[in-house]
Design a protein around this motif. Structure first.
Motif, mmCIF file in Angstrom:
data_model
loop_
_atom_site.group_PDB
_atom_site.id
_atom_site.type_symbol
_atom_site.label_atom_id
_atom_site.label_comp_id
_atom_site.label_asym_id
_atom_site.label_seq_id
_atom_site.Cartn_x
_atom_site.Cartn_y
_atom_site.Cartn_z
ATOM 1 N N ALA A 151 0.840 -1.199 0.000
ATOM 2 C CA ALA A 151 0.000 0.000 0.000
ATOM 3 C C ALA A 151 0.873 1.246 0.000
ATOM 4 O O ALA A 151 0.573 2.234 -0.686
ATOM 5 C CB ALA A 151 -0.925 0.000 1.207
ATOM 6 N N TRP A 152 1.965 1.212 0.754
ATOM 7 C CA TRP A 152 2.895 2.351 0.748
ATOM 8 C C TRP A 152 3.543 2.523 -0.634
ATOM 9 O O TRP A 152 3.699 3.645 -1.125
ATOM 10 C CB TRP A 152 3.971 2.142 1.817
ATOM 11 C CG TRP A 152 5.012 3.216 1.795
ATOM 12 C CD1 TRP A 152 4.879 4.521 2.187
ATOM 13 C CD2 TRP A 152 6.359 3.087 1.322
ATOM 14 N NE1 TRP A 152 6.046 5.204 1.996
ATOM 15 C CE2 TRP A 152 6.986 4.345 1.472
ATOM 16 C CE3 TRP A 152 7.093 2.023 0.799
ATOM 17 C CZ2 TRP A 152 8.307 4.572 1.109
ATOM 18 C CZ3 TRP A 152 8.401 2.249 0.435
ATOM 19 C CH2 TRP A 152 9.000 3.503 0.593
ATOM 20 N N LEU A 153 3.889 1.413 -1.284
ATOM 21 C CA LEU A 153 4.507 1.482 -2.617
ATOM 22 C C LEU A 153 3.544 2.017 -3.675
ATOM 23 O O LEU A 153 3.970 2.465 -4.736
ATOM 24 C CB LEU A 153 4.998 0.098 -3.041
ATOM 25 C CG LEU A 153 6.194 -0.474 -2.272
ATOM 26 C CD1 LEU A 153 6.501 -1.883 -2.756
ATOM 27 C CD2 LEU A 153 7.421 0.416 -2.419
ATOM 28 N N SER A 154 2.247 1.996 -3.385
ATOM 29 C CA SER A 154 1.264 2.526 -4.341
ATOM 30 C C SER A 154 1.401 4.032 -4.516
ATOM 31 O O SER A 154 0.970 4.586 -5.518
ATOM 32 C CB SER A 154 -0.166 2.205 -3.873
ATOM 33 O OG SER A 154 -0.538 3.038 -2.782
ATOM 34 N N GLU A 155 1.974 4.707 -3.505
ATOM 35 C CA GLU A 155 2.147 6.158 -3.503
ATOM 36 C C GLU A 155 0.818 6.912 -3.536
ATOM 37 O O GLU A 155 0.762 8.084 -3.881
ATOM 38 C CB GLU A 155 3.047 6.603 -4.665
ATOM 39 C CG GLU A 155 4.438 5.991 -4.597
ATOM 40 C CD GLU A 155 5.316 6.371 -5.772
ATOM 41 O OE1 GLU A 155 4.786 6.630 -6.866
ATOM 42 O OE2 GLU A 155 6.543 6.410 -5.585
ATOM 43 N N ASP A 156 -0.249 6.228 -3.179
ATOM 44 C CA ASP A 156 -1.555 6.869 -3.076
ATOM 45 C C ASP A 156 -1.511 7.892 -1.941
ATOM 46 O O ASP A 156 -0.969 7.628 -0.872
ATOM 47 C CB ASP A 156 -2.625 5.810 -2.788
ATOM 48 C CG ASP A 156 -4.029 6.362 -2.825
ATOM 49 O OD1 ASP A 156 -4.416 7.066 -1.869
ATOM 50 O OD2 ASP A 156 -4.749 6.104 -3.798
ATOM 51 N N GLU A 157 -2.079 9.073 -2.172
ATOM 52 C CA GLU A 157 -2.005 10.133 -1.169
ATOM 53 C C GLU A 157 -2.704 9.763 0.137
ATOM 54 O O GLU A 157 -2.390 10.303 1.203
ATOM 55 C CB GLU A 157 -2.603 11.432 -1.716
ATOM 56 C CG GLU A 157 -4.082 11.351 -2.064
ATOM 57 C CD GLU A 157 -4.632 12.673 -2.573
ATOM 58 O OE1 GLU A 157 -3.873 13.667 -2.583
ATOM 59 O OE2 GLU A 157 -5.815 12.708 -2.960
ATOM 60 N N ASN A 158 -3.654 8.839 0.061
ATOM 61 C CA ASN A 158 -4.378 8.410 1.261
ATOM 62 C C ASN A 158 -3.762 7.191 1.932
ATOM 63 O O ASN A 158 -4.252 6.750 2.981
ATOM 64 C CB ASN A 158 -5.837 8.101 0.904
ATOM 65 C CG ASN A 158 -6.576 9.323 0.391
ATOM 66 O OD1 ASN A 158 -6.503 10.391 0.987
ATOM 67 N ND2 ASN A 158 -7.272 9.169 -0.726
ATOM 68 N N ALA A 159 -2.698 6.640 1.342
ATOM 69 C CA ALA A 159 -2.098 5.412 1.869
ATOM 70 C C ALA A 159 -1.643 5.527 3.322
ATOM 71 O O ALA A 159 -1.889 4.612 4.113
ATOM 72 C CB ALA A 159 -0.946 4.971 0.978
ATOM 73 N N PRO A 160 -0.978 6.621 3.748
ATOM 74 C CA PRO A 160 -0.554 6.690 5.154
ATOM 75 C C PRO A 160 -1.712 6.567 6.140
ATOM 76 O O PRO A 160 -1.611 5.826 7.135
ATOM 77 C CB PRO A 160 0.118 8.071 5.241
ATOM 78 C CG PRO A 160 0.614 8.325 3.851
ATOM 79 C CD PRO A 160 -0.450 7.756 2.964
ATOM 80 N N ASP A 161 -2.805 7.282 5.886
ATOM 81 C CA ASP A 161 -3.963 7.192 6.779
ATOM 82 C C ASP A 161 -4.606 5.812 6.730
ATOM 83 O O ASP A 161 -5.061 5.281 7.748
ATOM 84 C CB ASP A 161 -5.005 8.261 6.414
ATOM 85 C CG ASP A 161 -4.621 9.638 6.936
ATOM 86 O OD1 ASP A 161 -3.879 9.714 7.931
ATOM 87 O OD2 ASP A 161 -5.063 10.642 6.352
ATOM 88 N N LEU A 162 -4.657 5.221 5.529
ATOM 89 C CA LEU A 162 -5.235 3.883 5.397
ATOM 90 C C LEU A 162 -4.399 2.846 6.140
ATOM 91 O O LEU A 162 -4.938 1.942 6.786
ATOM 92 C CB LEU A 162 -5.346 3.501 3.919
ATOM 93 C CG LEU A 162 -6.372 4.269 3.079
ATOM 94 C CD1 LEU A 162 -6.206 3.929 1.604
ATOM 95 C CD2 LEU A 162 -7.793 3.942 3.541
ATOM 96 N N ILE A 163 -3.088 2.990 6.055
ATOM 97 C CA ILE A 163 -2.192 2.051 6.750
ATOM 98 C C ILE A 163 -2.365 2.173 8.266
ATOM 99 O O ILE A 163 -2.442 1.167 8.980
ATOM 100 C CB ILE A 163 -0.730 2.318 6.337
ATOM 101 C CG1 ILE A 163 -0.514 1.856 4.883
ATOM 102 C CG2 ILE A 163 0.252 1.608 7.275
ATOM 103 C CD1 ILE A 163 0.808 2.287 4.285
#
Length: 245
Positions: A75-87
């Motif tokens: 999920a972090w490697l996706s570089e999605d802007e919401n990834a940190p909160d989702l993780i």
């Protein structure tokens, strides 16, 4: 409270550690490089701490599952802007539910992070077959590509196993990072390799032979462009020798 980190995976999990330690509610984790300041936000910049990172990272397979650890990293490697909160949300729920969290798809945020994991994994799998190498100097092969996600670190070990006696460079042109293998050690670096773009006569001959082979095995009556693009999306064709014509 908004926690800002340096954009690294280690920095992100350091923020997770700090959020748990502080017991603050409504924590949001943002990459400080892309964060847009707001007068409504209370901001705290978190310095990366490898000890805190390791405690969180190693706790994931112990308290949740090995699969959860893989999901978080992809999920972090996706570089999605919401990834940190989702993780952060995924880990909070995971520490309560254990390994069952990966099947808790009725929760939209859990479903979203699972979707990011699948997309990154799918692209990594595709490039195991799509990547094309060319010899740039004697004994050193180069492959340049532009993936949607930051997957170089995921695919490089496969080619180390397949080309264990061969030196090569896999260059992500979009992010200017490279996996460099010298025949014994694999290194991920942000130094852009200096390689020539000029084709040799020998390389042109090999390319022509490959194209001829590709055409000769094709069955005209069974041609199905839609199926072809489903398994090999058109956006990747620019890196494939056989699709240049």
């Amino acid at each position: 409270m908004v926690y800002l980190f340096d954009g690294s995976f280690e920095g992100l999990l350091t923020c997770v550690f700090e959020a748990y330690s502080s017991k603050e509610r409504d924590v949001s984790i943002k990459n400080k490089a892309t964060y847009i300041p707001s007068f409504l936000d209370e901001v705290k910049e978190i310095e990366t701490d490898m000890g805190k990172f390791e405690r969180v990272y190693l706790s994931i397979p112990k308290k949740i599952s090995q699969r959860a650890q893989e999901i978080v990293y992809r999920a972090w490697l996706s570089e999605d802007e919401n990834a940190p909160d989702l993780i952060y949300y995924f880990l909070r729920i995971g520490y309560k539910m254990g390994g069952r969290v990966t099947d808790y798809l009725q929760d939209q945020r859990i479903s979203k992070i699972i979707d990011l994991d699948r997309k990154v994994g799918r692209e990594a799998h595709r490039f195991l077959g799509l990547l094309r190498f060319k010899e740039v100097t004697e004994g050193i092969f180069y492959a340049g590509y532009e993936p949607d996600y930051n997957i170089t670190i995921l695919i490089a070990p496969h080619f180390v196993r397949r080309l264990s006696m061969q030196s090569f460079i896999i260059h992500d042109r979009k992010r200017n990072i490279s996996a460099v293998f010298d025949g014994s050690e694999l290194v991920i670096t942000d130094k852009v390799p200096q390689v020539g773009d000029e084709k040799t006569v020998e390389e042109d001959e090999y390319a022509a032979l490959w194209k001829a082979f590709f055409k000769s095995i094709a069955i005209k009556e069974r041609r199905n462009p839609r199926a072809q693009m489903r398994f090999m999306p058109k956006k990747y064709w620019k890196n494939l020798t056989e699709m240049q014509d």
